[in-house]
Design an enzyme around this catalytic site. Sequence first.
Site, mmCIF file in Angstrom:
data_model
loop_
_atom_site.group_PDB
_atom_site.id
_atom_site.type_symbol
_atom_site.label_atom_id
_atom_site.label_comp_id
_atom_site.label_asym_id
_atom_site.label_seq_id
_atom_site.Cartn_x
_atom_site.Cartn_y
_atom_site.Cartn_z
ATOM 1 N N ARG A 1 -8.044 -4.481 -2.629
ATOM 2 C CA ARG A 1 -7.530 -3.410 -3.491
ATOM 3 C C ARG A 1 -8.521 -3.224 -4.639
ATOM 4 O O ARG A 1 -8.492 -3.965 -5.622
ATOM 5 C CB ARG A 1 -6.164 -3.772 -4.068
ATOM 6 N N CYS B 1 0.831 -1.213 0.000
ATOM 7 C CA CYS B 1 0.000 0.000 0.000
ATOM 8 C C CYS B 1 0.863 1.259 0.000
ATOM 9 O O CYS B 1 0.510 2.266 -0.624
ATOM 10 C CB CYS B 1 -0.928 0.003 1.208
#
Length: 219
Positions: A127, A44
């Site tokens: 995601r 991330c």
Amino acid sequence: MPLIGDDAPSFTAVTTQGIIKFPDDYKGKWVILFSHPADFTPVCTTEFMTFASMQEEFRSMNTELIGLSIDSVFSHIAWLKRIEEKIEYKGMKNLEIKFPVIEDLKMDVAKKYGMVQPKASTTQAVRAVFIIDPEAKIRTILYYPQSTGRNMQEIKRIVVALQKNAAEKVATPANWQPGEDVIIPPPSSMEAVKERMGKEEEGKRCLDWFMCLKKDTQK
């Protein structure tokens, strides 16, 4: 779970840039709404740094970024400060993340968008990427597993292609890049087929009656 072509679900949320109301605060703009599993995680972090390095580029395309995870705004702020002050990756450093990141502790927004998928996790968002047009219609949905970071250049390419379709009513072929030939919609009647095949136009080439391309004039 919303699908391509659906109205993007509306929401009001606390973010790192204050309270936002979607879609009201984004009228007339394209939006990339994306979720990440958790703050202070390595994949991330690379994604946020890459998005941050491109945020002005997206803004020049009339496109705004909105991030989201099931973390508190205080966790977001601490993580973004760490990225800005401490992390260097692929030559990127001291990046100020100007786009809002949503606090979604109750998963309200994540559940509206199908970002919580139980077989992946019941406590984290996957995601996900939603590309939303200026009329607040969902135009693209992408999902990635936790182990795989997103390709931001591909996300940008999709936005460019969608904007070109909206402006010029053309399609883009496989592996298309801005500046390459685009596809003209196929004719929908026999008369239109005859007209197309019997008429030569500068910058247009037909591989068959249903498959014609033209040069991209806006590079």
